[in-house]
Design an enzyme around this catalytic site. Structure first.
Site, PDB file in Angstrom:
ATOM      1  N   TRP A 207       0.932  -1.285  -0.119  1.00  0.00           N
ATOM      2  CA  TRP A 207      -0.157  -0.104  -0.053  1.00  0.00           C
ATOM      3  C   TRP A 207       0.781   1.196  -0.070  1.00  0.00           C
ATOM      4  CZ3 TRP A 207      -4.078  -0.433  -2.208  1.00  0.00           C
ATOM      5  CH2 TRP A 207      -5.068  -1.511  -1.922  1.00  0.00           C
ATOM      6  N   GLU A 208       1.994   1.147   0.447  1.00  0.00           N
ATOM      7  CA  GLU A 208       2.839   2.389   0.448  1.00  0.00           C
ATOM      8  C   GLU A 208       3.483   2.636  -0.939  1.00  0.00           C
ATOM      9  OE1 GLU A 208       3.387   4.904   2.381  1.00  0.00           O
ATOM     10  OE2 GLU A 208       2.142   3.816   4.298  1.00  0.00           O
TER      11      GLU A 208
END
Length: 153
Positions: free
Chosen positions: A14-15
């Site tokens: 997700w980053e």
């Protein structure tokens, strides 16, 4: 406790990690929250905020990720009094990595649910943290869904 590989994978998913560019370095960028960021979502290097000229190698980005995860681990260890499974801990590491240790300290997630042993409700509470600068972001909805699923495994 330490964040397990499922938690690290979730953070990385997700980053994201932008780059490297032609020079082999990762360059800073502005994240959706409007913060100058580098690598896997790091906003500080050696106590100084990331700026427009900051660059790191992919290996340095990995080190920064581990340092930032360490901050989340320490905050969870200090602020969460309830017993957690490895996956609960990992899901909270991802959530804290994304939102910061202050959010964990102030959150109803911690005060009303987790530390009260209300794990099912805590998992549902994760889904409420999907806003950035007043806007509901699809990426945060999906991330929180993944964190909830890991929390409940």
């Amino acid at each position: 406790m330490k964040c397990n590989e499922a938690g690290i994978s979730l953070i990385k998913k997700w980053e994201g990690c932008h780059g490297p560019e032609k020079d082999g370095l990762l360059h800073s960028y502005i994240c959706p929250a409007g913060v100058r960021t580098i690598g896997w979502g790091s906003t500080y290097i050696d106590g100084a905020p990331v700026d427009v000229q900051t660059t790191v190698t992919p290996e340095q980005a990995e080190d920064l990720l581990r340092q930032d995860v360490g901050k989340a681990e320490r905050a969870i260890g200090k602020l969460i009094t309830a017993e957690l499974t490895d996956n609960m801990f990992a899901a909270l590491c991802s959530w804290t990595y994304n939102l910061g240790t202050g959010a964990l300290q102030r959150s109803s997630l911690r005060r009303l649910y987790i530390n009260d042993g209300r794990y099912e409700e805590a998992a549902d509470e994760l889904l409420r943290w999907v806003y950035c600068n007043g806007r509901r972001l699809r990426g945060l909805v999906l991330r929180r869904t993944d964190e909830r699923a890991l929390f409940l495994v």
